[in-house]
Design an enzyme around this catalytic site. Sequence first.
Site, mmCIF file in Angstrom:
data_model
loop_
_atom_site.group_PDB
_atom_site.id
_atom_site.type_symbol
_atom_site.label_atom_id
_atom_site.label_comp_id
_atom_site.label_asym_id
_atom_site.label_seq_id
_atom_site.Cartn_x
_atom_site.Cartn_y
_atom_site.Cartn_z
ATOM 1 N N ASP A 58 -6.082 2.640 9.459
ATOM 2 C CA ASP A 58 -6.776 1.630 8.668
ATOM 3 C C ASP A 58 -6.517 2.037 7.221
ATOM 4 O OD1 ASP A 58 -8.510 0.215 7.049
ATOM 5 O OD2 ASP A 58 -10.148 0.234 8.485
ATOM 6 N N SER A 138 0.787 -11.173 -4.699
ATOM 7 C CA SER A 138 0.785 -12.570 -4.228
ATOM 8 C C SER A 138 0.824 -13.489 -5.444
ATOM 9 C CB SER A 138 -0.498 -12.858 -3.440
ATOM 10 O OG SER A 138 -0.653 -14.251 -3.237
ATOM 11 N N TYR A 151 -9.553 -11.997 -2.905
ATOM 12 C CA TYR A 151 -8.114 -11.792 -2.678
ATOM 13 C C TYR A 151 -7.352 -11.815 -4.007
ATOM 14 C CZ TYR A 151 -3.480 -12.623 -0.552
ATOM 15 O OH TYR A 151 -2.162 -12.535 -0.173
ATOM 16 N N LYS A 155 -5.263 -8.781 -5.732
ATOM 17 C CA LYS A 155 -3.821 -8.876 -6.013
ATOM 18 C C LYS A 155 -3.540 -8.729 -7.511
ATOM 19 C CE LYS A 155 -2.197 -9.380 -1.809
ATOM 20 N NZ LYS A 155 -1.429 -8.289 -1.178
#
Length: 260
Positions: A58, A138, A151, A155
């Site tokens: 992980d 991204s 997110y 990023k």
Amino acid sequence: MPLDGKVAMVSGAARGIGAAIAERLVAEGAHVVVLDREVAAGRATARRLGRADFREVDVSRADEVRAAVEATVAELGGVQILVNNAGIANNTTFLEVSEEEFERVVAVNLTSQFLLGQAVARHMVERGEGGAIVNISSVTAHGGVATQAAYASAKGGVESLTRVMAVALAHEGIRVNAVAPGSTATPMVADFFAQKPELRTMMLSRIPLRRLAEPDELASVVAFLASEDASYLTGQVLIVDGGRRALNYTVPVDDEAGER
Ligand code: NAI
């Protein structure tokens, strides 16, 4: 082959873009260590690739990351290439997203790249033979999406971390770059389209090349950055998005147009 004799660790390589990157690095001569929390898929990918091992990790857990790097160095003699690819997306509106969800998404997408990057870089510095690190960002880091506070923040952090690592490690001969993919045909995106089918048409209308990226098209850019062909390239973010970020807001988009 350009990566003959190199050991490459690729996180999140059980499937999707990570699996394509791992396949490409093996094709170019590297021995790849597939890091993933999905055991069955990770093992299957490593078996399919041949010159590869699987390690269950992980990536948001410092102890597991450290153990994976130590075991890789002990068994394979060193690590010359790291690709920080593992990631999860979130899709909750800004007003609704919980602290717990925010922190989990940041831990898997950003903290993981710090942990793995630091552990591998410490080893590379000790070895004194340099290396190459590629962090996966991204396009979401470059434009707001109302449902992706966590997110996009993660990023954006990946790109800042990339520049810091590049500057901190340059004198050790370690290059650090990032790749920011646009929408790519992987299970992560298939999940989004299953929830909202109209999203596909809308996305295609805003991509000048009029199609999603194939995972291979990201893998080839990552392999280039990891190779000596990119020997003077460090601290950069390559946006691989079919022209999406190049589209000026005055250019009309055709929401009805299909895939090319
Ligand atoms: P995917 O969901 O198909 O694959 C992600 C892989 O990461 C899976 O094998 C998963 O098991 C693994 N993973 C997730 N959390 C993990 C953890 N805590 N520890 C270890 N492994 C873990 O995703 P995809 O689409 O291949 O994405 C790969 C990278 O590319 C991600 O960083 C993603 O944010 C980025 N990206 C993807 C885009 C796309 O359109 N697919 C667009 C832009 C960026």
